[in-house]
Design an enzyme around this catalytic site. Structure first.
Site, PDB file in Angstrom:
ATOM      1  N   GLY A  40      26.398  -6.270 -30.419  1.00 58.26           N
ATOM      2  CA  GLY A  40      25.051  -6.814 -30.493  1.00 58.26           C
ATOM      3  C   GLY A  40      24.008  -5.782 -30.143  1.00 58.26           C
ATOM      4  O   GLY A  40      24.271  -4.587 -30.082  1.00 58.26           O
ATOM      5  N   LEU A  42      20.634  -5.315 -27.367  1.00 60.12           N
ATOM      6  CA  LEU A  42      20.006  -5.807 -26.154  1.00 60.12           C
ATOM      7  C   LEU A  42      18.536  -5.423 -26.157  1.00 60.12           C
ATOM      8  O   LEU A  42      18.189  -4.306 -26.559  1.00 60.12           O
ATOM      9  CB  LEU A  42      20.723  -5.169 -24.954  1.00 60.12           C
ATOM     10  CG  LEU A  42      20.745  -5.923 -23.628  1.00 60.12           C
ATOM     11  CD1 LEU A  42      21.322  -7.309 -23.771  1.00 60.12           C
ATOM     12  CD2 LEU A  42      21.548  -5.126 -22.600  1.00 60.12           C
ATOM     13  N   GLU A  79      19.192 -20.248 -17.527  1.00 61.48           N
ATOM     14  CA  GLU A  79      18.862 -19.757 -18.870  1.00 61.48           C
ATOM     15  C   GLU A  79      17.917 -20.691 -19.627  1.00 61.48           C
ATOM     16  O   GLU A  79      17.547 -20.416 -20.765  1.00 61.48           O
ATOM     17  CB  GLU A  79      20.141 -19.537 -19.686  1.00 61.48           C
ATOM     18  CG  GLU A  79      21.105 -18.544 -19.064  1.00 61.48           C
ATOM     19  CD  GLU A  79      20.577 -17.115 -19.016  1.00 61.48           C
ATOM     20  OE1 GLU A  79      19.481 -16.846 -19.535  1.00 61.48           O
ATOM     21  OE2 GLU A  79      21.273 -16.258 -18.456  1.00 61.48           O
TER      22      GLU A  79
END
Length: 138
Positions: A40, A42, A79
């Site tokens: 991925g 970041l 989150e």
């Protein structure tokens, strides 16, 4: 017991340290399984990072934990993941590489659209990046 991959502020020593969160809520301490990576990109949101899952992206570093089921709602609250609501982070299950082997883990990525104007953390390691950034700003 679920496994989670934490790549940002939930890592040990960070502001939302997973162990401290469990302790604050009287939940059994998570078990550190080691370090892992996921493909991925970041990005720096300022006080926390966001992960965009991308099979063609570089490795994003994080820690794998086995946690008590009771800790999942605490992570969702940190989150800001709420059922039925559009939120920045979502909870997904993905394969994370640990010592070259895939391990199914829950993690909290963000959508590509959320990072359009944000700086990328090229190293893929939030903790190293934050420490260097904070030292440079001091």
């Amino acid at each position: 017991m679920p496994r989670v991959f934490v790549y940002g502020t939930l890592r040990a020593g960070e502001v939302n340290d997973l162990n401290a969160a469990a302790q604050r809520h009287g939940i059994a301490a998570p078990t550190l399984l080691g370090t892992g990576t996921v493909a991925g990109r970041l990005y720096d949101f300022g006080t926390y990072p966001g992960l965009v899952l991308d099979a063609g992206g570089g490795p994003v570093v994080g820690d794998l934990y086995e946690i008590a089921d009771a800790l999942l709602p605490v992570l969702d609250e940190i989150e800001e993941v709420y059922p039925g609501q559009a939120t920045l982070f979502v909870r997904e299950e993905r394969a994370v590489l640990q010592d070259g082997q895939p391990v199914a883990c829950l993690l909290y990525p963000v959508a590509e659209s959320a990072v359009a104007t944000l700086p990328r953390i090229v190293s893929g390691d939030w903790v190293a990046y934050r420490r260097a950034r904070d030292t440079a700003e001091a």
